[in-house]
Design an enzyme around this catalytic site. Structure first.
Site, PDB file in Angstrom:
ATOM      1  N   GLU A 138       0.258   0.278  17.892  1.00 13.99           N
ATOM      2  CA  GLU A 138       0.068   1.415  18.793  1.00 13.99           C
ATOM      3  C   GLU A 138      -1.322   1.993  18.514  1.00 13.99           C
ATOM      4  OE1 GLU A 138       4.554   3.181  19.494  1.00 13.99           O
ATOM      5  OE2 GLU A 138       3.618   3.579  17.573  1.00 13.99           O
ATOM      6  N   ASN A 156       8.641   5.310  17.634  1.00 11.00           N
ATOM      7  CA  ASN A 156       9.433   6.269  16.854  1.00 11.00           C
ATOM      8  C   ASN A 156       9.990   7.385  17.726  1.00 11.00           C
ATOM      9  OD1 ASN A 156       9.264   4.937  14.437  1.00 11.00           O
ATOM     10  ND2 ASN A 156       7.373   5.954  13.822  1.00 11.00           N
ATOM     11  N   SER A 190       2.450   7.404  10.924  1.00 11.21           N
ATOM     12  CA  SER A 190       3.573   7.161  11.829  1.00 11.21           C
ATOM     13  C   SER A 190       3.908   8.405  12.629  1.00 11.21           C
ATOM     14  CB  SER A 190       4.827   6.801  11.037  1.00 11.21           C
ATOM     15  OG  SER A 190       4.624   5.641  10.300  1.00 11.21           O
ATOM     16  N   HIS A 242      -1.560   2.225  14.598  1.00  9.20           N
ATOM     17  CA  HIS A 242      -0.247   2.243  13.959  1.00  9.20           C
ATOM     18  C   HIS A 242       0.359   0.842  13.926  1.00  9.20           C
ATOM     19  CE1 HIS A 242       4.174   3.628  13.912  1.00  9.20           C
ATOM     20  NE2 HIS A 242       3.690   3.721  12.701  1.00  9.20           N
TER      21      HIS A 242
HETATM   22  N1  NAD Z   1       6.302   1.825   5.373  1.00 10.64           N
HETATM   23  C1  NAD Z   1       6.403   1.675   6.676  1.00 10.64           C
HETATM   24  O1  NAD Z   1       7.357   1.068   7.188  1.00 10.64           O
HETATM   25  C2  NAD Z   1       5.340   2.225   7.570  1.00 10.64           C
HETATM   26  C3  NAD Z   1       5.212   1.719   8.867  1.00 10.64           C
HETATM   27  C4  NAD Z   1       4.191   2.191   9.688  1.00 10.64           C
HETATM   28  C5  NAD Z   1       3.314   3.158   9.212  1.00 10.64           C
HETATM   29  N2  NAD Z   1       3.480   3.652   7.952  1.00 10.64           N
HETATM   30  C6  NAD Z   1       2.505   4.669   7.503  1.00 10.64           C
HETATM   31  O2  NAD Z   1       1.555   4.033   6.651  1.00 10.64           O
HETATM   32  C7  NAD Z   1       1.094   4.943   5.662  1.00 10.64           C
HETATM   33  C8  NAD Z   1       1.333   4.328   4.303  1.00 10.64           C
HETATM   34  O3  NAD Z   1       2.703   4.077   4.107  1.00 10.64           O
HETATM   35  P1  NAD Z   1       3.248   3.050   3.013  1.00 10.64           P
HETATM   36  O4  NAD Z   1       4.682   2.873   3.283  1.00 10.64           O
HETATM   37  O5  NAD Z   1       2.354   1.857   2.953  1.00 10.64           O
HETATM   38  O6  NAD Z   1       3.047   3.926   1.675  1.00 10.64           O
HETATM   39  P2  NAD Z   1       3.012   3.395   0.165  1.00 10.64           P
HETATM   40  O7  NAD Z   1       3.439   4.556  -0.648  1.00 10.64           O
HETATM   41  O8  NAD Z   1       3.697   2.094   0.031  1.00 10.64           O
HETATM   42  O9  NAD Z   1       1.453   3.122  -0.091  1.00 10.64           O
HETATM   43  C9  NAD Z   1       0.499   4.151  -0.170  1.00 10.64           C
HETATM   44  C10 NAD Z   1      -0.612   3.679  -1.113  1.00 10.64           C
HETATM   45  O10 NAD Z   1      -1.693   4.591  -1.004  1.00 10.64           O
HETATM   46  C11 NAD Z   1      -2.256   4.725  -2.298  1.00 10.64           C
HETATM   47  N3  NAD Z   1      -3.027   5.971  -2.303  1.00 10.64           N
HETATM   48  C12 NAD Z   1      -2.568   7.231  -2.354  1.00 10.64           C
HETATM   49  N4  NAD Z   1      -3.604   8.103  -2.288  1.00 10.64           N
HETATM   50  C13 NAD Z   1      -4.730   7.355  -2.200  1.00 10.64           C
HETATM   51  C14 NAD Z   1      -6.097   7.667  -2.094  1.00 10.64           C
HETATM   52  N5  NAD Z   1      -6.526   8.922  -2.033  1.00 10.64           N
HETATM   53  N6  NAD Z   1      -6.981   6.666  -2.016  1.00 10.64           N
HETATM   54  C15 NAD Z   1      -6.573   5.382  -2.037  1.00 10.64           C
HETATM   55  N7  NAD Z   1      -5.288   5.024  -2.144  1.00 10.64           N
HETATM   56  C16 NAD Z   1      -4.370   6.002  -2.206  1.00 10.64           C
HETATM   57  C17 NAD Z   1      -1.073   4.703  -3.230  1.00 10.64           C
HETATM   58  O11 NAD Z   1      -1.472   4.348  -4.543  1.00 10.64           O
HETATM   59  C18 NAD Z   1      -0.203   3.645  -2.568  1.00 10.64           C
HETATM   60  O12 NAD Z   1      -0.450   2.348  -3.064  1.00 10.64           O
HETATM   61  C19 NAD Z   1       1.842   6.244   5.904  1.00 10.64           C
HETATM   62  O13 NAD Z   1       1.043   7.076   6.708  1.00 10.64           O
HETATM   63  C20 NAD Z   1       3.074   5.796   6.661  1.00 10.64           C
HETATM   64  O14 NAD Z   1       3.593   6.813   7.500  1.00 10.64           O
HETATM   65  C21 NAD Z   1       4.455   3.189   7.114  1.00 10.64           C
END
Ligand code: NAD
Length: 510
Positions: free
Chosen positions: A174, A212, A141, A162
């Site tokens: 995005e 954002n 993000s 994104h």
């Molecule tokens: N949550 C949101 O609203 C949102 C929206 C857009 C983008 N994002 C982006 O998406 C990404 C993930 O966010 P999220 O909210 O899904 O996080 P999350 O914590 O819910 O999920 C992350 C997952 O990655 C796994 N993980 C960690 N290290 C790993 C590895 N080396 N190999 C494989 N799996 C691994 C974890 O076990 C976990 O299940 C981030 O970069 C975040 O900025 C989040």
């Protein structure tokens, strides 16, 4: 400069053309099956692609599988999927804890936590494991896609993709190209996003991208204004929902996004821009440190189960009311119709000064300055009621009750330039003009991104057209004069359009 013109991700530096210019993506990998990754895997599987989902360990893998089964199960229960369709979707996804299983993937999208060191380590591994033609995408993000790409030997094949939360529902993607991304690759990835049923917006690699970058400064400013005591939390929320037409107020949305995530994104924006408005509001730091992260921790700006603040419903006791300012006659008639006695300001028990600018100057000219409040009608639902330092609590209370009687939601606030809604809305519109003016994104893309990414009923440029460029320019000047915040000064383009008598910024676009 017109629609679609310019980009910070210029192609001048792109020297290599991708090996698979046909851009067929049939097998994809999703790394990290958390909130976003599980949703993204579902989106790909629904579009008929074979998906390999990778998690860090078996327990997390089971959780990821559970997310997917749960989400498709809910779709089945709501009648959005048949049992057979659900089975087909789930059948397209295989689960593993081994990155090596991504060796044949055409595209891998990373959705692990937002920590640069984790992403760098993962991309180094992906670069080693994946075939040379594979595209590596990050769902980050706020981190630099360029910096992530630089950890690989194939920066030309790295993009940002994104998605928004929840990925199966939100239509916006995005697509982020960096200065090293191969020519044409962002277009192929955008085509893929369309194939997934999404609407892509392709932009360069700037912190926050479009959504954002425009959303967080607005949310942060709401927190700053709350801290400054401009208005209360629920009043600001109500003002932006009912007055600006946003689906949620800023504090409800901050709680939903997560205050830690919001804080981090503001930090990243500030590091890139050094714009003071991007520096996270101190209250965000305090709440995050206190563990109040928003919905995810049970409480943030809002506490779970907190009693709703009782709305003062007492009947106003003012026997006589005076109305001043533009539109006074019409508003007096409305009050008179509701049973209020309209008199001259000198003898009135309550004086309503219709205005969107501070009213204390008017108060001091009256024999009873304590009886005057500023009144700004926003849209057809909200009434901002500004108390000056001289306003008596009684007058403010009476005005509150009176506005309720005539069917408006009162938003009590202090006597500051542009009160609440416009003080939050205009800088956001100004930021959108600056973004367009800098060549980062087109008018259409910015409008589309904000509508699809935030659920806004209109994009910033549509809102600008509705409000009028001059009104917004003048409001920004007033905000600048009040707060001396450099980025409240109207964008040069906005100023020039008003000076030139151009009615819509769209008239510029070819
Ligand atoms: N949550 C949101 O609203 C949102 C929206 C857009 C983008 N994002 C982006 O998406 C990404 C993930 O966010 P999220 O909210 O899904 O996080 P999350 O914590 O819910 O999920 C992350 C997952 O990655 C796994 N993980 C960690 N290290 C790993 C590895 N080396 N190999 C494989 N799996 C691994 C974890 O076990 C976990 O299940 C981030 O970069 C975040 O900025 C989040």
């Amino acid at each position: 400069m017109g629609a679609g013109a310019g980009s910070s991700g210029g192609s001048a530096f792109s020297v290599r053309w991708g090996e698979s210019m046909a851009g067929t993506f049939e097998t994809v990998g999703v790394v990290g099956l958390g909130t976003m990754g599980a949703g993204i895997a579902e989106v790909f599987a629904r579009a008929g692609l074979a998906v390999t989902g990778v998690e860090a360990d078996p327990a997390a893998l089971e959780r990821g599988r559970g997310h997917l089964e749960g989400s498709t199960g809910r779709a089945l229960a709501r009648g959005k999927l048949t049992e057979a369709e659900r089975a087909e979707i789930l059948g397209r996804v295989s689960f593993t804890t081994s990155l090596e299983d991504l060796a044949d993937a055409d595209l891998v999208i990373e959705a692990i936590p937002e920590v640069m060191d984790y992403k760098r380590a993962l991309f180094t591994d992906l670069d080693r494991v994946c075939k040379p033609s594979a595209v590596l995408a990050t769902n980050t993000s706020s981190l630099s896609v360029t910096a992530i790409a630089a950890t690989t030997t194939r920066p030309g094949r790295v993009v940002g993709m994104h998605f928004f939360n929840p990925a199966p529902v939100m239509r916006l993607v995005e697509v982020v190209r960096t200065v090293t991304t191969d020519d044409g690759l962002a277009g192929e990835v955008a085509d893929l996003a369309r194939r997934l049923g999404k609407t892509p917006v392709t932009v360069g690699d700037r912190a926050g991208f479009v959504v954002n970058r425009l959303l967080l400064p607005y949310l942060n400013q709401a927190a700053v204004l709350l801290e400054n005591g401009l208005a209360g939390r629920d009043d600001i929320d109500a003002a932006m929902r009912l007055g600006a037409g946003f689906p949620m107020g800023p504090f409800a949305l901050l709680d939903l996004i997560g205050l830690d995530t919001s804080y981090e994104i503001c930090e990243v924006l500030f590091r890139e821009t050094r714009d003071r408005r991007h520096a996270p509001a101190p209250i965000l730091r305090e709440l995050v440190t206190a563990g109040r992260l928003g919905r995810k921790s049970g409480e943030g700006f809002h506490r779970a189960e907190e009693p709703r603040s009782p709305s003062p419903h007492e009947k106003p006791s003012a026997a006589s009311v005076a109305v001043l300012g533009e539109g006074a006659e019409e508003f007096s008639a409305r009050l008179s119709g509701a049973g209020f006695k309209i008199v001259d300001p000198e003898g009135a028990e309550l004086v309503l000064a219709l205005s969107h600018t501070p009213v204390v100057e008017r108060a001091v000219r009256l024999p009873h300055p304590d009886r005057l409040v500023g009144l700004h009608l926003v849209g057809d639902q909200v009434a901002e009621i500004a108390s000056t330092v001289l306003t008596s609590p009684d007058a403010a209370r009476v005005a509150h009750g009176l506005l309720r009687i005539i069917g408006r939601t009162p938003v009590p606030c202090r006597d500051r330039a542009e009160f609440v809604v416009d003080a939050l809305l205009y800088p956001y519109l100004n930021d959108a003009v600056r973004m367009y003016e800098s060549g980062y994104a087109s008018i259409e893309d910015i409008d589309t991104a904000m509508k699809l990414g935030c659920g806004y009923p209109a994009g910033p440029f549509e809102t600008l057209d509705r409000l009028g460029l001059e009104t917004v320019r003048d409001g920004l000047r007033a905000l600048y004069a009040e707060y001396r915040e450099p980025s409240f000064a109207p964008a040069p383009l906005l100023d020039q359009l008003v000076t030139a008598g151009v009615r819509s910024i769209r008239d510029l676009a070819p």
